[in-house]
Design an enzyme around this catalytic site. Structure first.
Site, short mmCIF file in Angstrom:
data_model
loop_
_atom_site.label_atom_id
_atom_site.label_comp_id
_atom_site.label_asym_id
_atom_site.label_seq_id
_atom_site.Cartn_x
_atom_site.Cartn_y
_atom_site.Cartn_z
CB THR A 162 -10.68 7.78 -11.85
OG1 THR A 162 -9.64 7.51 -10.92
CG2 THR A 162 -12.02 7.84 -11.12
CD GLU A 222 -2.87 1.35 0.27
OE1 GLU A 222 -3.57 2.38 0.27
OE2 GLU A 222 -2.98 0.46 -0.61
#
Length: 585
Positions: A577, A436
């Protein structure tokens, strides 16, 4: 003698009558019409630069084509498996719990996974899955109804996941070379647009601010824009108090609303979206770096009330949409401004936020050892630089490649490829998946020599600890959050890199990521998150969570990178997106 003019006038009229016959009159009208048509063409027609690699002139080897088609079929099969698991235990719910087989409500109970993944089923030409989804969404899903406990709607998430999918579905259903044909295909398309209009009007109260910057939430019961419910003072917060938002929430609705306006012939939607991000595009704030927006932004005034500058979470998709708006709508009167602002932002990113870390000692997956450190993208809080980069920022390489090719900026293409190497390096893990977030060892000196000259840099994270130092020596960075949330950004950038350069290595990188997904994320009822990508077992048990973007984006980009590149070329389609494709004007 002076009164000869009437004779001349009579002679002129006789000449005109002689030559101005009906036939000649027709010729003159035709010429005038051609002049008008040419003027209109030159005024409104913009020739698109070729973005995608010319696969027709430079075809891939037959063996590579066969291998890639087999891989595309494998990914399609995996989508069908995940769809069937969702249908069995969570049909019509927002998210499936992939380990336990339950479900949870996260997006107002509007069947987020089902709606969001609709365009993936269409792109994969899965007629059964697409028809099942369309029948449910169009006949059973009612956006005017909501769970009594979940009455606050996020306009940003609703636009990119729900509205974008419906509008995109209409575009795909109109393209029988992509999907179908199936019975009632045109009726499905019309129904998608009607559903999108209904939803757009439910979202509309979000834009009820002095600037048009959207409220963070819409109260579905009262049909008004309100503050974010995560704010501790939400319950007592008046609508007279201005909310603040980041650039992504303000500027990530233009593509969806523009395309809806074009398809239904109503400018209301694109007008709202244009007004929404106008405070950013025509920014009246002083900019720390040209084109980069300081945030958060006061929704009532459009002025920055913070000093956060980033290409990561909360900022990312605003910049993504700038160049995509210019590509999608070349005839829009603001198209050149959008591309100009994107170009400014990317230039500033390269000059001020891009920094190299320490050279790693390990080899990359293709057997090479980097001579230099990887190129990372920092973010700034006030005057402090953070040498930490997140997975979300890895959308940037693909966006740089797309915009760099569109604007004929080879320097930005090279920049994008450089950052893509960094994002790929984070995937060279035992799991073939990336973390992450990750940190690089920054320079300790106060002033650093950047492309723009000497700049004072105060780093937030100065020195790695003993364990982290070992990672830095080996990898060139250390992992600060080892979880993998099924995110698509790195794979998305692989997709753009392959489609724009034609280099097969990006397909191999994507396939490695897919093998990691299948091995470490697959559970009984779907795909879940990984606890630690740096460990050989991924940290043990799969996390019982699966957001809708896994089927909407991650599997879609994996499929498309191996699918025939001529099916949905970048010169004809722009992806939102949330990876929903829109047809270019």
């Amino acid at each position: 003698m002076v009164w000869t003019a009437p004779k001349r006038r009579g002679r002129t009229l006789r000449i005109l009558r002689m030559y101005y016959t009906p036939y000649r009159r027709f010729i003159l009208y035709a010429l005038a019409l051609l002049v008008i048509i040419r003027y209109l063409y030159l005024s409104f027609h913009t020739t698109h630069p070729t973005v995608q690699f010319n696969f027709k002139e430079h075809p891939l080897p037959h063996s590579a084509t066969l291998r890639s088609q087999a891989r595309a079929d494998e990914i399609k099969k995996e989508f069908k498996w995940a769809f069937d698991r969702y249908r069995a235990v969570a049909w019509g719910k927002d998210e499936v719990l992939p380990v336990s087989g339950g479900f949870k409500t996260t997006r107002n109970g509007f069947a987020a996974t089902l709606v969001d993944s609709l365009t993936t089923a269409l792109v994969m030409n899965l007629t059964q899955e697409a028809t099942l989804t369309l029948d449910y969404v169009l006949n059973k899903l009612d956006f005017s109804k909501h769970d009594e406990k979940d009455y606050l709607m996020d306009p940003f998430e609703t636009t990119i996941r729900y509205l974008g999918s419906l509008v995109s579905a209409a575009d795909i259903l109109a393209s029988t070379d992509i999907f179908g044909p199936i019975p009632n295909q045109e009726k499905y398309r019309t129904a998608c647009l009607e559903k999108a209009i209904d939803l757009a009007h439910i979202i509309a109260p979000a834009y009820d601010t002095p600037t048009g910057i959207p409220w963070p939430r819409v109260d579905l019961s009262r049909k008004i824009g309100v503050h974010e419910d995560s704010d501790p003072e939400y319950a007592s917060m008046s609508r007279e108090v201005s909310p603040t938002l980041g650039p992504a929430r303000i500027g990530s609705n233009w593509l969806e609303n523009y395309r809806l306006s074009k398809l239904v012939g109503n400018k209301e939607y694109v007008t709202n979206a244009t007004r929404s991000w106008s405070s950013l595009v025509w920014n009246s704030n002083d900019e720390l770096f040209d084109g980069l927006i300081s945030s958060p932004i006061d929704a009532f005034t459009g002025y920055a009330v913070g000093k956060s500058v980033s290409l990561g979470a909360g900022h990312d998709s605003y910049y993504e949409y700038l160049i995509k708006a210019a590509i999608l709508a070349p005839s829009d009167k603001h198209a050149s401004m959008y591309s100009h602002r994107w170009e400014q932002a990317m230039q500033s990113t390269r000059l001020h936020l891009a920094h190299r870390g320490s050279a790693p000692q390990s080899y990359t997956s293709d057997g090479h050892r980097p001579e230099n450190g990887y190129l990372f993208i920092a973010h700034v809080e006030s005057d402090l630089y953070y040498n930490e980069m997140g997975h979300l920022t890895c959308f940037l390489p693909g966006n740089l490649l797309l915009g760099g090719k569109f604007l004929s900026r080879p320097d930005l293409i090279d920049f994008g490829l450089d950052v893509l190497d960094t994002c790929h390096a984070t995937y060279v893990m035992p799991t073939n998946l990336g973390p992450e977030s990750f940190v690089w060892e920054a320079y300790s000196k106060e002033s650093e020599e950047l492309d723009g000259g000497m700049e004072t840099v105060r780093w937030a994270i100065e020195k790695p600890g003993p364990h982290e130092l070992e990672q830095v020596r080996k990898l060139g960075f250390w992992v600060s959050d080892a979880r993998y949330f099924l995110r698509p950004e790195v794979i998305e950038s692989y997709y753009y890199a392959f489609r724009i350069t034609g280099d097969e290595k990006y397909r191999e990188w994507a396939w490695a990521a897919y093998t990691g997904l299948k091995r470490f994320c697959k559970a009984k009822f779907g795909y879940g998150e990984v606890q630690d990508v740096t460990l050989p077992d991924g940290g043990g048990t799969v996390v019982d969570s699966s957001e809708s973007f896994f089927l909407a984006e991650t599997l879609k980009y994996l499929f498309m990178i191996f699918d025939d590149p001529e099916r949905m070329p970048l010169d004809k389609w722009v992806f939102s997106t949330e990876a929903h494709p829109f047809r270019i004007d």
